[in-house]
Design a protein around this motif. Structure first.
Motif, PDB file in Angstrom:
ATOM      1  N   GLY A  76       0.728  -1.293  -0.526  1.00 42.57           N
ATOM      2  CA  GLY A  76      -0.235   0.191  -0.081  1.00 42.57           C
ATOM      3  C   GLY A  76       1.136   1.397  -0.126  1.00 42.57           C
ATOM      4  O   GLY A  76       0.103   2.134  -0.491  1.00 42.57           O
ATOM      5  N   LYS A  77       2.071   0.988   0.017  1.00 38.93           N
ATOM      6  CA  LYS A  77       3.318   2.426  -0.403  1.00 38.93           C
ATOM      7  C   LYS A  77       3.810   1.938  -1.284  1.00 38.93           C
ATOM      8  O   LYS A  77       3.929   1.297  -2.596  1.00 38.93           O
ATOM      9  CB  LYS A  77       3.982   2.001   0.623  1.00 38.93           C
ATOM     10  N   VAL A  78       3.842   3.698  -2.210  1.00 38.33           N
ATOM     11  CA  VAL A  78       4.743   3.898  -3.263  1.00 38.33           C
ATOM     12  C   VAL A  78       6.113   3.897  -3.040  1.00 38.33           C
ATOM     13  O   VAL A  78       6.164   4.833  -1.957  1.00 38.33           O
ATOM     14  CB  VAL A  78       4.428   5.310  -2.961  1.00 38.33           C
ATOM     15  N   TYR A  79       6.676   3.046  -3.705  1.00 35.96           N
ATOM     16  CA  TYR A  79       8.594   3.438  -3.621  1.00 35.96           C
ATOM     17  C   TYR A  79       8.723   4.469  -4.955  1.00 35.96           C
ATOM     18  O   TYR A  79       8.651   4.120  -5.746  1.00 35.96           O
ATOM     19  CB  TYR A  79       8.869   1.938  -3.011  1.00 35.96           C
ATOM     20  N   LEU A  80      10.001   5.318  -4.900  1.00 32.23           N
ATOM     21  CA  LEU A  80      10.645   5.015  -6.016  1.00 32.23           C
ATOM     22  C   LEU A  80      12.454   4.906  -5.632  1.00 32.23           C
ATOM     23  O   LEU A  80      13.090   4.825  -5.104  1.00 32.23           O
ATOM     24  CB  LEU A  80      10.959   6.550  -5.612  1.00 32.23           C
ATOM     25  N   LYS A  81      12.639   3.469  -6.634  1.00 33.02           N
ATOM     26  CA  LYS A  81      14.216   3.388  -6.351  1.00 33.02           C
ATOM     27  C   LYS A  81      15.015   4.024  -7.893  1.00 33.02           C
ATOM     28  O   LYS A  81      14.633   4.223  -8.990  1.00 33.02           O
ATOM     29  CB  LYS A  81      14.430   1.960  -6.772  1.00 33.02           C
ATOM     30  N   ILE A  82      16.220   5.005  -7.340  1.00 32.14           N
ATOM     31  CA  ILE A  82      17.186   5.486  -7.684  1.00 32.14           C
ATOM     32  C   ILE A  82      18.048   4.175  -7.950  1.00 32.14           C
ATOM     33  O   ILE A  82      18.574   3.940  -7.795  1.00 32.14           O
ATOM     34  CB  ILE A  82      18.179   6.294  -7.542  1.00 32.14           C
ATOM     35  N   ARG A  83      18.454   4.118  -9.430  1.00 27.86           N
ATOM     36  CA  ARG A  83      19.153   2.061  -9.246  1.00 27.86           C
ATOM     37  C   ARG A  83      20.570   3.358  -9.931  1.00 27.86           C
ATOM     38  O   ARG A  83      20.994   3.761 -10.625  1.00 27.86           O
ATOM     39  CB  ARG A  83      18.915   1.997 -10.915  1.00 27.86           C
ATOM     40  N   ASP A  84      21.504   2.358  -9.522  1.00 30.32           N
ATOM     41  CA  ASP A  84      22.741   2.474  -8.960  1.00 30.32           C
ATOM     42  C   ASP A  84      23.305   4.124  -9.588  1.00 30.32           C
ATOM     43  O   ASP A  84      23.356   4.592 -10.261  1.00 30.32           O
ATOM     44  CB  ASP A  84      23.385   2.592 -10.649  1.00 30.32           C
ATOM     45  N   ALA A  85      22.641   4.855  -7.812  1.00 32.98           N
ATOM     46  CA  ALA A  85      22.515   6.137  -7.951  1.00 32.98           C
ATOM     47  C   ALA A  85      24.327   6.908  -7.263  1.00 32.98           C
ATOM     48  O   ALA A  85      24.990   5.371  -6.937  1.00 32.98           O
ATOM     49  CB  ALA A  85      21.798   6.258  -6.480  1.00 32.98           C
ATOM     50  N   LYS A  86      24.308   7.392  -7.823  1.00 32.73           N
ATOM     51  CA  LYS A  86      25.940   7.849  -7.819  1.00 32.73           C
ATOM     52  C   LYS A  86      25.827   9.596  -6.431  1.00 32.73           C
ATOM     53  O   LYS A  86      25.407  10.533  -6.659  1.00 32.73           O
ATOM     54  CB  LYS A  86      26.414   8.954  -8.765  1.00 32.73           C
ATOM     55  N   PHE A  87      26.310   8.506  -5.594  1.00 34.66           N
ATOM     56  CA  PHE A  87      26.238   9.292  -4.661  1.00 34.66           C
ATOM     57  C   PHE A  87      27.696   9.891  -3.321  1.00 34.66           C
ATOM     58  O   PHE A  87      28.498   8.580  -3.261  1.00 34.66           O
ATOM     59  CB  PHE A  87      25.243   9.140  -3.438  1.00 34.66           C
ATOM     60  N   PRO A  88      28.292  10.939  -2.212  1.00 36.29           N
ATOM     61  CA  PRO A  88      28.868  10.131  -1.356  1.00 36.29           C
ATOM     62  C   PRO A  88      28.373   9.393  -0.641  1.00 36.29           C
ATOM     63  O   PRO A  88      27.056   9.848  -0.202  1.00 36.29           O
ATOM     64  CB  PRO A  88      28.782  11.706  -1.468  1.00 36.29           C
ATOM     65  N   PHE A  89      29.846   9.241   0.806  1.00 30.74           N
ATOM     66  CA  PHE A  89      28.787   8.417   1.981  1.00 30.74           C
ATOM     67  C   PHE A  89      28.811   9.640   2.900  1.00 30.74           C
ATOM     68  O   PHE A  89      28.743  10.335   2.688  1.00 30.74           O
ATOM     69  CB  PHE A  89      30.463   7.816   2.451  1.00 30.74           C
ATOM     70  N   PRO A  90      27.315   8.766   3.117  1.00 28.82           N
ATOM     71  CA  PRO A  90      26.221   9.668   3.665  1.00 28.82           C
ATOM     72  C   PRO A  90      27.316  10.561   4.848  1.00 28.82           C
ATOM     73  O   PRO A  90      28.436   9.748   5.297  1.00 28.82           O
ATOM     74  CB  PRO A  90      25.793   8.967   4.560  1.00 28.82           C
ATOM     75  N   LYS A  91      27.318  11.794   6.184  1.00 30.09           N
ATOM     76  CA  LYS A  91      28.707  12.964   6.492  1.00 30.09           C
ATOM     77  C   LYS A  91      27.078  12.674   7.892  1.00 30.09           C
ATOM     78  O   LYS A  91      26.146  12.101   8.104  1.00 30.09           O
ATOM     79  CB  LYS A  91      28.284  14.169   6.075  1.00 30.09           C
ATOM     80  N   GLY A  92      28.550  12.249   9.279  1.00 28.87           N
ATOM     81  CA  GLY A  92      28.114  12.746  10.143  1.00 28.87           C
ATOM     82  C   GLY A  92      28.002  11.367  10.876  1.00 28.87           C
ATOM     83  O   GLY A  92      26.919  10.585  12.024  1.00 28.87           O
ATOM     84  N   GLY A  93      28.730   9.931  10.795  1.00 30.40           N
ATOM     85  CA  GLY A  93      28.895   8.462  10.609  1.00 30.40           C
ATOM     86  C   GLY A  93      29.353   8.361  12.549  1.00 30.40           C
ATOM     87  O   GLY A  93      29.328   9.536  13.215  1.00 30.40           O
ATOM     88  N   LYS A  94      29.319   7.473  12.964  1.00 33.53           N
ATOM     89  CA  LYS A  94      29.627   7.315  14.014  1.00 33.53           C
ATOM     90  C   LYS A  94      31.096   7.758  14.414  1.00 33.53           C
ATOM     91  O   LYS A  94      31.696   7.878  15.028  1.00 33.53           O
ATOM     92  CB  LYS A  94      29.769   5.492  14.378  1.00 33.53           C
ATOM     93  N   THR A  95      32.388   7.525  13.368  1.00 31.43           N
ATOM     94  CA  THR A  95      33.555   8.163  12.954  1.00 31.43           C
ATOM     95  C   THR A  95      33.668   9.872  12.838  1.00 31.43           C
ATOM     96  O   THR A  95      34.346  10.187  13.505  1.00 31.43           O
ATOM     97  CB  THR A  95      34.252   7.654  12.539  1.00 31.43           C
ATOM     98  N   ASP A  96      32.585  10.064  12.533  1.00 32.43           N
ATOM     99  CA  ASP A  96      32.546  11.540  12.725  1.00 32.43           C
ATOM    100  C   ASP A  96      31.712  12.226  13.980  1.00 32.43           C
ATOM    101  O   ASP A  96      30.032  12.269  13.663  1.00 32.43           O
ATOM    102  CB  ASP A  96      31.813  11.949  11.121  1.00 32.43           C
ATOM    103  N   GLU A  97      32.252  13.111  14.699  1.00 30.44           N
ATOM    104  CA  GLU A  97      31.239  13.413  15.699  1.00 30.44           C
ATOM    105  C   GLU A  97      31.487  14.785  15.962  1.00 30.44           C
ATOM    106  O   GLU A  97      30.503  16.004  16.325  1.00 30.44           O
ATOM    107  CB  GLU A  97      31.866  13.331  17.146  1.00 30.44           C
ATOM    108  N   SER A  98      31.533  15.601  14.219  1.00 37.24           N
ATOM    109  CA  SER A  98      31.512  16.706  14.694  1.00 37.24           C
ATOM    110  C   SER A  98      29.985  17.351  14.176  1.00 37.24           C
ATOM    111  O   SER A  98      29.684  16.388  13.897  1.00 37.24           O
ATOM    112  CB  SER A  98      32.853  17.653  12.972  1.00 37.24           C
ATOM    113  N   VAL A  99      29.782  18.811  14.644  1.00 36.49           N
ATOM    114  CA  VAL A  99      28.279  19.236  14.149  1.00 36.49           C
ATOM    115  C   VAL A  99      28.331  19.542  13.043  1.00 36.49           C
ATOM    116  O   VAL A  99      27.739  19.578  12.844  1.00 36.49           O
ATOM    117  CB  VAL A  99      28.309  20.460  15.095  1.00 36.49           C
ATOM    118  N   GLU A 100      29.301  19.776  11.991  1.00 34.28           N
ATOM    119  CA  GLU A 100      29.189  19.587  10.277  1.00 34.28           C
ATOM    120  C   GLU A 100      28.755  18.531   9.868  1.00 34.28           C
ATOM    121  O   GLU A 100      28.206  18.637   9.002  1.00 34.28           O
ATOM    122  CB  GLU A 100      30.811  20.279  10.397  1.00 34.28           C
TER     123      GLU A 100
END
Length: 810
Positions: A757-781
Motif C-alpha cells: 500500500g505504499k509507493v516506492y521510488l528506486k534510483i538504480r545505481d545512484a551516484k552519491f557520496p558516503f553519508p556525513k556524520g556517521g559513528k566516526t564523525d562527531e563534528s557538528v558539521e
C-alpha cells in the motif's frame, strides 16, 4: 568594539597668540559709552564707475545709516576722554605727521587711501601689543620691550591722526545725490570705515590704558631714535605690474573696489566673515638669477573664514593697495591651498602662482607656528569629516539640532557641549578586503559617524564616533518640542559614557539614517527577495567543550525576517555553476523584534554555507551553520535596558566572531520556510517532506550480496537551480550518517513500484557520496549539507525511498 576614545577636535583649544588682548571684533559691542552708538555698516564695495542700475525693492531690508548719522557718531567717539587724552599726549607727533603728509603725500592719495593706511597702522599697532613678551629681569630685554611699546604707540598715533584727517562728510547729502548714487555709496562706505576704525582705536586705547602699557609717555621730539615715524612705506618699483605676476591679470586702481578694505584688512568678525588672526609678512618674489637682489614687499596677512563656508582663507594686502590677493580652497584667479608649501626651516610659505612665478611669505617664527597650527587644525578637521581609507560614504544630511554629552574629563580638543543647530552629519561604512579564488572581496567592518559644526559656528569642530561589529548600537526615540522627532545614541566604552542627541528635520531622515546604521537600507540595485513572519529565532555558539545558547539573542522575541540582496533573484535567471548567493557582498538577513534588530551578513566563500532541516521535531525549522563571523550588527531601541543585559549582548557578539554558530529559524508555515531557504541558498525547493522509509542498498565486497542500510526517520528535499537538481536527505537515528546530498542526472534510472500500500521510488545505481556524520564523525558539521560544493560521488548503489501516499511533485 568602539575605539577607546571618541575622536574630537575643536578650534577653542588653539592658543593663538594673536588673541591675547581679547579685543571685541563684532559690531555692537556693549563696552562703548552710552551716548555713542557703535554703528558699523556692512562692508560696501567702492565703484570706479556707476554700476548698472537695478529696480529698487520696496520691501527690502532697512536702509543703511546715512552719512550724516555716521559722521555724528564718529564725532562722539572723538570726544571720548580716552581719545582726547591720547591726542594730547601725542600732540608733537601729530605736528610731525602733518609735515610728513604735506611734504611726501602720494599724488594720487584719496580719502579711501588714507583710510587704508590708517587701518594698516592700526593693525600693526594691535599686532605688536598682542605679541608683547612677558616682563623680564634682563635690562636689555626690558629696553627692547620699551622700544616695542613706543613703536606700537607711534603706529596707533598714525592711525588716529589719519582717520581724524579724513573728512566723513565733504558735501551735504543733497549734493551727493546730485553727483550720483554710486558716488554717494562710496562716501557712505568711507564714513562707515572711518567710524568702525575709530571705535576699535578707542577700544585699543582703553585696553592699553587699563594695562598701563602707555603709562610712561615719552617726550616726543628728540627721542624717536629707532622708531619708525613714517606714514607711507616705500615699496620697490617693478618693471611689471606685481598684481599681474600673481593673478595673470593687470591690477585695477587701488580704489576701484575690486576688494573691500575690510575683506583684505579685516578689523574683526563681520556679518559675513570670521576673523582668527592677523600677522605681518614680507612677500619675497623668487627670481631665477640668484645674484639679483630679492624684491621684498611688506604686507599683512589675515586669517578669515566666510560664515557660509567651512574652509579658511588667507587675505594678503600691502599698504599701497597694489598687492591684494587671497589664498583659499578654490578660486578661478588666486592661488589655492594646493599651491602652498610650508617651509619650516625658513619660517615661510611658498606660493606657486598661475603665471609660473613663485613667491614666498616670510613670517616671524612665532607667527609662522601660529598660522601653521591654525591651518593644520582645519586640515585635520576636514580630514576627519571626509572619507578615510577603506571607508564609503553611505549617508549625509544636515541635522536640525545636535547635543553631545560625555563624562570624559580629557582636556584635549573636544566637541562643544552645548546644543548646536544645523550640524552636518556623515555616516561612513568601514570595510575590509579579502581574497578568494574568484578575486578580491569586501566585508563590512562597522560604521563611523562624523558630525561637523555649521560654518556659522566660529569654532569649527568635529566629533567622530566608531561603531565596530563587536559593540551593539544602542539608541532610543525621543519626541522633542513641536513634534520634532529626535534620536538618542548611547556610546558606552569602558572608560567613559558618551551620548548624542540628534534632532532630524523629519522622520524620513531619521529612519534613513537608522537603516544605514543598522545595515537594513536598500541600495538602488537591491531589493527584498524574501520577507516573512517568524515564530522564533535563536543562536547557539559551538564554543568548546560544549554548545552554548546565546541567551541575549534568544530572549529578544524576534518577529519578522527579510533577506536583502542584489542581482538576479529568480532562480531561473541564475547561470549554471553560479555562486551568486554565497559570494554576494550585499546578501544579508534582517531579523527584527519590537526593540531590536540583528543584521546577519552572508558574505561568505564557496562551501561555507551549510544548512539542515528538522526531521522528528515538530514545526518548520531551518538550521544554518556559520563559520566565525565579524560583520554582524546588533541594534537595540531601548534606552532603559539594563547594563548587564547590554554586556551580555556584546559578549554574544564577540562569540560570533570567534566560534562557529548555529542559527535556528522557526517559521509559521512550510511555504514561508521555503521562500526563505530559496532566497538564502539560491535553490528552489521543489519537494520537502518526511518520507516513510529511506534505504541504501550496499554491495558487499567480493560477494554478490547486498546489505540494506535503512534510516528510521528521514526528511527529503529536492532542490533546483537552472540545470542543477539535488536530492538532499536529513537523517535522524541513522547510525551511518546524519545527512547526504548529491546531484540528480538525466541519465539516472528511476523505478516506481507499489508494496504494501505504499509507493516506492528506486534510483538504480545512484551516484552519491558516503553519508556525513556517521559513528566516526562527531563534528557538528557532519549534520549539515553544503549545496554549493558537492562532495565526490564515490558510492554507486541503489537508493529506495518510500512514501505513505502519492509522490506528488516528487
Amino acid at each position: 568594539m568602539i575605539s577607546p576614545a571618541v575622536s574630537t577636535v575643536s578650534l577653542s583649544s588653539l592658543e593663538c597668540s594673536t588673541t591675547v588682548l581679547h579685543i571685541p571684533q563684532s559690531r555692537g559691542s556693549a563696552t562703548v559709552t552710552p551716548n555713542v552708538s557703535p554703528v558699523e555698516a556692512k562692508q560696501i564695495e567702492f565703484y570706479a564707475q556707476p554700476p548698472v542700475q537695478t529696480a529698487k525693492k520696496t520691501n527690502g531690508p532697512p536702509s543703511p545709516p546715512s552719512i550724516a548719522f555716521m559722521a555724528h557718531q564718529a564725532s562722539l567717539v572723538l570726544e571720548d576722554n580716552s581719545i582726547e587724552g591720547f591726542c594730547h599726549e601725542t600732540e608733537s607727533l601729530s605736528r610731525h605727521f602733518n609735515n610728513l603728509y604735506q611734504s611726501s603725500r602720494p599724488s594720487l592719495s584719496t580719502s579711501i587711501e588714507d583710510i587704508r593706511v590708517a587701518i594698516w597702522w592700526f593693525l600693526r599697532s594691535r599686532m605688536i601689543l598682542e605679541n608683547l613678551p612677558e616682563q623680564s629681569s634682563s635690562n636689555a630685554a626690558n629696553e627692547q620691550s620699551n622700544k616695542t611699546l613706543k613703536q606700537a604707540q607711534v603706529n596707533l598715533a598714525k592711525a588716529l591722526w589719519l582717520v581724524r584727517r579724513v573728512s566723513a562728510e565733504p558735501r551735504r547729502e543733497e549734493e551727493w545725490e546730485e553727483a550720483g548714487d554710486w558716488r554717494m555709496e562710496n562716501a557712505r562706505a568711507i564714513a562707515s570705515l572711518r567710524l568702525g576704525l575709530l571705535i576699535r582705536i578707542r577700544h585699543l586705547i582703553w585696553t592699553t590704558t587699563r594695562a598701563a602699557l602707555f603709562s610712561d609717555m615719552m617726550k616726543y621730539g628728540s627721542e624717536l631714535t629707532g622708531v619708525d615715524d613714517s606714514l607711507w612705506i616705500l615699496y620697490p618699483s617693478l618693471s611689471i605690474d606685481i598684481g599681474y605676476l600673481i593673478t595673470g591679470q593687470h591690477s585695477p586702481p587701488p580704489d576701484s573696489g575690486s576688494f573691500g578694505l575690510l575683506e583684505i584688512f579685516p578689523l574683526g568678525d563681520t556679518d559675513a566673515t570670521f576673523h582668527y588672526a592677523t600677522v605681518h609678512t614680507d612677500i619675497v618674489l623668487l627670481v631665477r638669477n640668484v645674484e639679483s637682489p630679492r624684491i621684498k614687499y611688506p604686507a599683512i596677512l589675515s586669517v578669515v573664514r566666510s560664515r557660509s563656508d567651512h574652509h579658511l582663507s588667507f587675505a594678503i594686502g600691502s599698504q599701497d593697495g597694489l598687492v591684494n590677493f587671497l589664498i583659499s580652497s578654490s578660486h578661478d584667479i588666486f592661488p589655492t591651498w594646493k599651491d602652498i608649501t610650508w617651509i619650516d626651516t625658513l619660517g615661510a610659505m611658498e606660493v606657486r602662482l598661475r603665471t609660473g612665478f613663485r613667491l614666498q611669505l616670510h613670517f616671524s617664527r612665532k607667527d609662522f607656528d601660529s598660522l601653521k597650527k591654525i591651518y593644520g587644525y582645519f586640515e585635520k578637521t576636514f580630514h576627519t569629516f571626509h572619507t578615510a581609507q577603506k571607508e564609503t560614504l553611505v549617508y549625509e544630511t544636515t541635522v536640525r539640532e545636535t547635543e553631545y554629552h560625555t563624562n570624559s574629563k580629557s582636556k584635549s580638543q573636544a566637541f562643544p557641549r552645548t546644543s548646536i543647530h544645523n550640524c552636518q552629519l556623515r555616516l561612513f561604512e568601514k570595510y575590509t578586503q579579502w581574497s578568494s579564488s574568484t578575486g578580491l572581496h569586501r566585508s563590512h567592518a562597522g560604521h563611523r559617524l562624523a558630525i561637523l559644526t555649521p560654518p556659522s559656528f566660529k569654532n569649527i569642530s568635529v566629533v567622530s564616533q566608531h561603531w565596530l561589529p563587536g559593540r551593539a548600537i544602542h539608541f532610543g526615540f525621543l519626541r522633542g518640542e513641536n513634534q520634532n522627532h529626535t534620536l538618542s545614541l548611547k556610546i558606552e566604552p569602558d572608560e567613559y559614557r558618551t551620548s548624542l542627541i540628534l534632532q532630524f528635520t523629519n522622520i524620513a531622515d531619521r529612519s534613513e539614517f537608522l537603516s544605514h546604521l543598522t545595515g537594513s537600507f536598500e541600495q538602488p540595485d537591491e531589493k527584498v527577495v524574501a520577507q516573512t513572519k517568524l515564530i522564533n529565532f535563536s543562536l547557539t555558539s559551538l564554543e568548546l567543550p560544549s554548545s552554548t545558547p546565546m541567551s541575549a539573542f534568544n530572549d529578544s522575541h524576534w518577529q519578522n525576517i527579510r533577506i536583502i540582496d542584489t542581482g538576479a533573484t529568480d532562480t531561473d535567471d541564475l547561470a549554471l555553476g553560479s555562486w551568486h548567493m554565497v559570494q554576494s557582498e550585499s546578501l544579508r538577513v534582517i531579523v527584527d523584534s519590537a526593540k531590536g534588530r540583528f543584521t546577519d551578513r552572508v558574505n561568505i566563500g564557496i562551501g561555507e554555507l551549510k544548512i539542515r532541516r528538522n526531521v522528528i521535531a515538530s514545526g518548520h525549522e531551518l538550521h544554518v551553520l556559520r563559520q566565525p563571523q565579524e560583520d554582524s550588527t546588533f541594534s537595540i531601541s531601548d534606552l532603559t535596558i539594563e547594563k548587564d543585559h547590554l554586556q551580555q549582548i556584546e559578549h554574544d557578539l564577540s562569540s560570533l566572531g570567534k566560534h562557529q554558530t548555529i542559527r535556528t529559524y522557526s517559521f509559521p508555515s512550510l511555504m514561508e520556510l521555503h521562500n526563505f531557504q530559496s532566497a538564502l541558498t539560491g535553490f528552489e525547493v521543489q519537494f520537502d517532506a518526511v518520507v516513510s522509509s529511506f534505504s541504501i542498498s550496499r554491495r558487499r565486497m567480493m560477494i554478490p550480496i547486498h546489505k540494506e542500510w535503512a534510516s528510521p526517520f528521514t526528511r527529503v528535499q529536492i532542490l533546483h537551480r537552472q540545470n542543477v537538481t539535488q536530492l538532499v536527505a536529513f537523517f535522524e537515528g541513522f547510525s551511518h550518517g546524519k545527512c547526504l546530498n548529491f546531484a540528480l542526472k538525466k541519465t539516472d534510472i528511476f523505478e516506481k513500484f507499489m508494496r504494501g500500500g505504499k509507493v516506492y521510488l528506486k534510483i538504480r545505481d545512484a551516484k552519491f557520496p558516503f553519508p556525513k556524520g556517521g559513528k566516526t564523525d562527531e563534528s557538528v558539521e557532519g549534520g549539515f549539507v553544503c549545496l554549493d560544493l558537492l562532495e565526490y560521488p564515490g558510492e554507486h548503489d541503489n537508493i529506495c525511498i518510500g512514501f505513505d501516499g502519492e509522490m506528488g511533485k516528487f
